[in-house]
Design an enzyme around this catalytic site. Structure first.
Site, PDB file in Angstrom:
ATOM      1  N   CYS A 164      -1.954   9.636   2.386  1.00  0.00           N
ATOM      2  CA  CYS A 164      -1.476   9.012   1.143  1.00  0.00           C
ATOM      3  C   CYS A 164      -2.384   9.338  -0.036  1.00  0.00           C
ATOM      4  O   CYS A 164      -1.910   9.429  -1.159  1.00  0.00           O
ATOM      5  CB  CYS A 164      -1.395   7.500   1.321  1.00  0.00           C
ATOM      6  SG  CYS A 164      -2.941   6.774   1.870  1.00  0.00           S
TER       7      CYS A 164
ATOM      8  N   GLU B  63       0.883  -1.171   0.000  1.00  0.00           N
ATOM      9  CA  GLU B  63       0.000   0.000   0.000  1.00  0.00           C
ATOM     10  C   GLU B  63       0.918   1.217   0.000  1.00  0.00           C
ATOM     11  O   GLU B  63       1.421   1.624   1.047  1.00  0.00           O
ATOM     12  CB  GLU B  63      -0.903  -0.015   1.240  1.00  0.00           C
ATOM     13  CG  GLU B  63      -1.810  -1.244   1.341  1.00  0.00           C
ATOM     14  CD  GLU B  63      -2.949  -1.218   0.323  1.00  0.00           C
ATOM     15  OE1 GLU B  63      -3.331  -0.133  -0.144  1.00  0.00           O
ATOM     16  OE2 GLU B  63      -3.443  -2.312  -0.016  1.00  0.00           O
TER      17      GLU B  63
HETATM   18  P1  NAD Z   1       8.125   4.624   5.157  1.00  0.00           P
HETATM   19  O1  NAD Z   1       8.121   3.790   3.924  1.00  0.00           O
HETATM   20  O2  NAD Z   1       9.288   5.501   5.415  1.00  0.00           O
HETATM   21  O3  NAD Z   1       7.967   3.714   6.484  1.00  0.00           O
HETATM   22  C1  NAD Z   1       6.957   2.747   6.640  1.00  0.00           C
HETATM   23  C2  NAD Z   1       7.457   1.646   7.558  1.00  0.00           C
HETATM   24  O4  NAD Z   1       8.615   1.048   6.994  1.00  0.00           O
HETATM   25  C3  NAD Z   1       7.833   2.107   8.964  1.00  0.00           C
HETATM   26  O5  NAD Z   1       7.272   1.201   9.904  1.00  0.00           O
HETATM   27  C4  NAD Z   1       9.344   2.037   8.969  1.00  0.00           C
HETATM   28  O6  NAD Z   1       9.882   1.666  10.222  1.00  0.00           O
HETATM   29  C5  NAD Z   1       9.659   0.962   7.959  1.00  0.00           C
HETATM   30  N1  NAD Z   1      10.934   1.199   7.282  1.00  0.00           N
HETATM   31  C6  NAD Z   1      11.506   2.393   7.016  1.00  0.00           C
HETATM   32  N2  NAD Z   1      12.678   2.230   6.372  1.00  0.00           N
HETATM   33  C7  NAD Z   1      12.847   0.901   6.228  1.00  0.00           C
HETATM   34  C8  NAD Z   1      13.884   0.083   5.648  1.00  0.00           C
HETATM   35  N3  NAD Z   1      14.971   0.615   5.081  1.00  0.00           N
HETATM   36  N4  NAD Z   1      13.733  -1.255   5.679  1.00  0.00           N
HETATM   37  C9  NAD Z   1      12.643  -1.810   6.241  1.00  0.00           C
HETATM   38  N5  NAD Z   1      11.648  -1.099   6.816  1.00  0.00           N
HETATM   39  C10 NAD Z   1      11.736   0.235   6.816  1.00  0.00           C
HETATM   40  O7  NAD Z   1       6.769   5.423   5.060  1.00  0.00           O
HETATM   41  P2  NAD Z   1       6.281   6.567   6.007  1.00  0.00           P
HETATM   42  O8  NAD Z   1       7.185   7.754   5.841  1.00  0.00           O
HETATM   43  O9  NAD Z   1       6.032   6.035   7.364  1.00  0.00           O
HETATM   44  O10 NAD Z   1       4.853   6.892   5.337  1.00  0.00           O
HETATM   45  C11 NAD Z   1       4.725   7.768   4.270  1.00  0.00           C
HETATM   46  C12 NAD Z   1       4.513   7.073   2.951  1.00  0.00           C
HETATM   47  O11 NAD Z   1       3.543   6.058   3.099  1.00  0.00           O
HETATM   48  C13 NAD Z   1       3.982   7.993   1.882  1.00  0.00           C
HETATM   49  O12 NAD Z   1       4.610   7.722   0.660  1.00  0.00           O
HETATM   50  C14 NAD Z   1       2.512   7.649   1.807  1.00  0.00           C
HETATM   51  O13 NAD Z   1       1.908   7.948   0.582  1.00  0.00           O
HETATM   52  C15 NAD Z   1       2.540   6.202   2.094  1.00  0.00           C
HETATM   53  N6  NAD Z   1       1.262   5.759   2.654  1.00  0.00           N
HETATM   54  C16 NAD Z   1       0.478   4.944   1.913  1.00  0.00           C
HETATM   55  C17 NAD Z   1      -0.769   4.554   2.411  1.00  0.00           C
HETATM   56  C18 NAD Z   1      -1.694   3.651   1.638  1.00  0.00           C
HETATM   57  O14 NAD Z   1      -2.671   3.193   2.211  1.00  0.00           O
HETATM   58  N7  NAD Z   1      -1.430   3.353   0.372  1.00  0.00           N
HETATM   59  C19 NAD Z   1      -1.180   5.003   3.661  1.00  0.00           C
HETATM   60  C20 NAD Z   1      -0.336   5.829   4.392  1.00  0.00           C
HETATM   61  C21 NAD Z   1       0.895   6.201   3.879  1.00  0.00           C
END
Ligand code: NAD
Length: 480
Positions: free
Chosen positions: A268, A234
């Site tokens: 998002c 997602e």
């Molecule tokens: P992110 O991808 O930075 O982090 C999400 C999760 O991944 C966190 O729990 C984090 O600890 C983990 N993570 C971070 N770096 C990692 C790595 N190198 N290896 C493994 N895990 C890792 O996202 P965010 O900044 O928390 O959220 C923002 C993004 O999420 C935006 O792009 C937004 O559009 C998207 N988003 C999508 C939805 C949806 O339903 N499609 C909903 C909310 C947010």
């Protein structure tokens, strides 16, 4: 739950953020072994067990409502109403919807098999996948941890949730909710940052359900490929909002402002940029300005309904996207509070910095278009967006956009609210993700659909067996 209360040492690991190396590995072994054992013993399989888990989650949400609101306020300065609307109420509605329909969803779906297989009837049986890893982001830190869990439980699974370390108060309340509602052999919350996430991703899961950014999504997809785990992604992206000359501008402005500035643009599916037909460009901007004032007052900084940016890194990133020469409304900011006013930018072109990445903040660039075809061509130049919004009263424009543009989901004459309807799948396509959930779609994505054909033994026509000499004509009739 199996009827017994969670044991005192059970459940979540509020202390796991400190764990690393061998201690983290040992903790993961402990949780995964317990969950595998629970799942293999079939303790999550019955309808009663699933409903009991869902009711336990509902109860925890109801009793901890105030604590959840406090946590969301601490992390994102969300108002109680917004916390209820977008996180608590959203999740409890999803649980109630699931409880209402679960019995029907669980039933195998039967159909008559083709004549060639007579006398046969086939069924699609829904099998839980097993161990699920749910990784959540920080922007809706409670909803995006637990709404997927609703589907996982409904489908008869066990799960580990990794909340986002960037919303620490919310992460802690997620752990507390799970601790209250579940034994950790069923649901465990493991708090922590990237290191914990990576340690989790190194393990073999039956399904990884990831919500977050596209670049981390790639890492997750690679980790899933290693073990051939099912992976649901997602993700985000730049979601366009198109306003045509025929739109009801008053309604459009209010719905766009609501969709954009809820959670301070950190959504998002927020409209990322506006494509507006030139003939209504100025009129729309004046209505957008009026809607911002209506919703947040003449000093939005003082509004209890406008949140703050999650951290300094994102605050500086968003500020860096604003070109002061193109600000038509807003632009004010305050580093101490990580406050950025609802901001409209005009005369924006595709070459502006604000159009280079997902904004994920309270800044709305506005670009002019001359026709719906130009809007469609503009959107098509970019990766598939997670959402698209079209404001129009022209049915032809509506049909063109829905048929021709590839996007995850969206609204006609509304913004962001499609994700609140459990009847429609919520998810992306291409760069904005793979797989979809909510309502019945959650049940399906956390299930394996197993096709089983059952054939009666009272008839076994020899036409389908060798020797085939002289049977080709009959086979043609039966199969072709
Ligand atoms: P992110 O991808 O930075 O982090 C999400 C999760 O991944 C966190 O729990 C984090 O600890 C983990 N993570 C971070 N770096 C990692 C790595 N190198 N290896 C493994 N895990 C890792 O996202 P965010 O900044 O928390 O959220 C923002 C993004 O999420 C935006 O792009 C937004 O559009 C998207 N988003 C999508 C939805 C949806 O339903 N499609 C909903 C909310 C947010």
């Amino acid at each position: 739950m199996d009827g017994s209360p969670p044991s005192s040492n059970s459940s979540t690991t509020a202390d796991s953020a400190e764990l690393h190396g061998d201690a983290l590995d040992a903790r993961l072994d402990e949780i995964i072994t317990a969950q595998r054992k629970c799942f293999n013993a079939g303790r999550t399989l019955s309808r009663d067990a699933r409903e009991e888990s869902l009711r336990a989650l509902l109860h925890a949400f109801e009793t901890k409502e105030k604590l959840i609101m406090d946590a969301l306020h601490a992390d994102l300065k969300k108002s109680s109403a917004e916390a209820y609307l977008t996180e608590i109420g959203f999740t409890t509605a999803e649980i109630k919807h699931t409880l209402r329909h679960l019995g029907r969803w669980m039933k195998p779906k039967h159909s008559m098999s083709p004549l060639a297989f007579a006398p046969s009837r086939s069924g699609v049986h829904y099998q839980p996948l097993g161990l699920n890893l749910i990784i959540a982001p920080w922007n809706y830190p409670v909803q995006l941890a637990f709404a997927p869990l609703v589907g996982a439980l409904a489908a008869g699974n066990v799960a580990v949730i990794k909340p986002s370390e960037l919303a620490p108060a919310s992460s802690a309340i997620c752990a507390e909710i799970a601790r209250e509602a579940f034994d950790e052999e069923r649901v465990a919350v493991l708090e922590g940052g990237v290191q914990v996430s990576q340690a989790l991703l190194a393990r073999a899961w039956d399904h990884i359900f990831f919500t977050g950014g596209t670049s981390i999504g790639r890492i997750v997809a690679r980790a899933g490929a290693e073990h051939l785990s099912r992976v649901t992604l997602e993700l985000g992206g730049k979601s366009p909002c198109i306003v045509t000359a025929s739109a009801d501008l008053d309604v459009a402005a209010r719905r766009i402002v609501f969709g954009k500035f809820t959670n301070t643009g950190q959504t998002c599916v927020a409209p990322d940029y506006l494509l507006v037909e030139s003939s209504v460009h100025d009129a729309l901007i004046s209505r957008l300005r009026a809607a911002i004032t209506d919703f947040y007052g003449s000093d939005p900084k003082a509004s209890p309904d406008l949140g703050r940016i999650i951290n300094e890194r994102h605050y500086l990133r968003i500020l860096g996207l604003i070109d002061p020469d193109k600000v038509a409304v807003g632009g004010e900011h305050d580093a101490d509070q990580r406050y950025i006013a609802p901001t409209l930018m005009t005369d924006v072109t595709m070459d502006d910095k604000v159009m280079a990445e997902e904004i994920f903040g309270p800044v709305l660039p506005i670009l002019r278009i001359d026709s719906i075809d130009e809007a469609i061509a503009t959107v098509a130049q970019r990766p598939n967006p997670l959402a698209l919004y079209l404001f129009t009263t022209n049915k032809q424009d509506e049909r063109k956009v829905v048929e021709r543009v590839s996007f995850g989901g969206g609204c006609i004459n509304n913004a962001i609210v499609h994700l609140g309807d459990p009847n429609v799948p919520f998810g992306g396509v291409g760069a904005s993700g793979q797989g979809a959930y909510h309502g019945h779609h959650s049940f399906e994505i956390f299930s394996h659909r197993k096709g089983v054909m059952k054939t009666g033994t009272f008839l076994d026509p020899s036409v389908k067996y060798p020797p085939f000499e002289g049977k080709l004509g009959m086979l043609r009739k039966l199969i072709g």
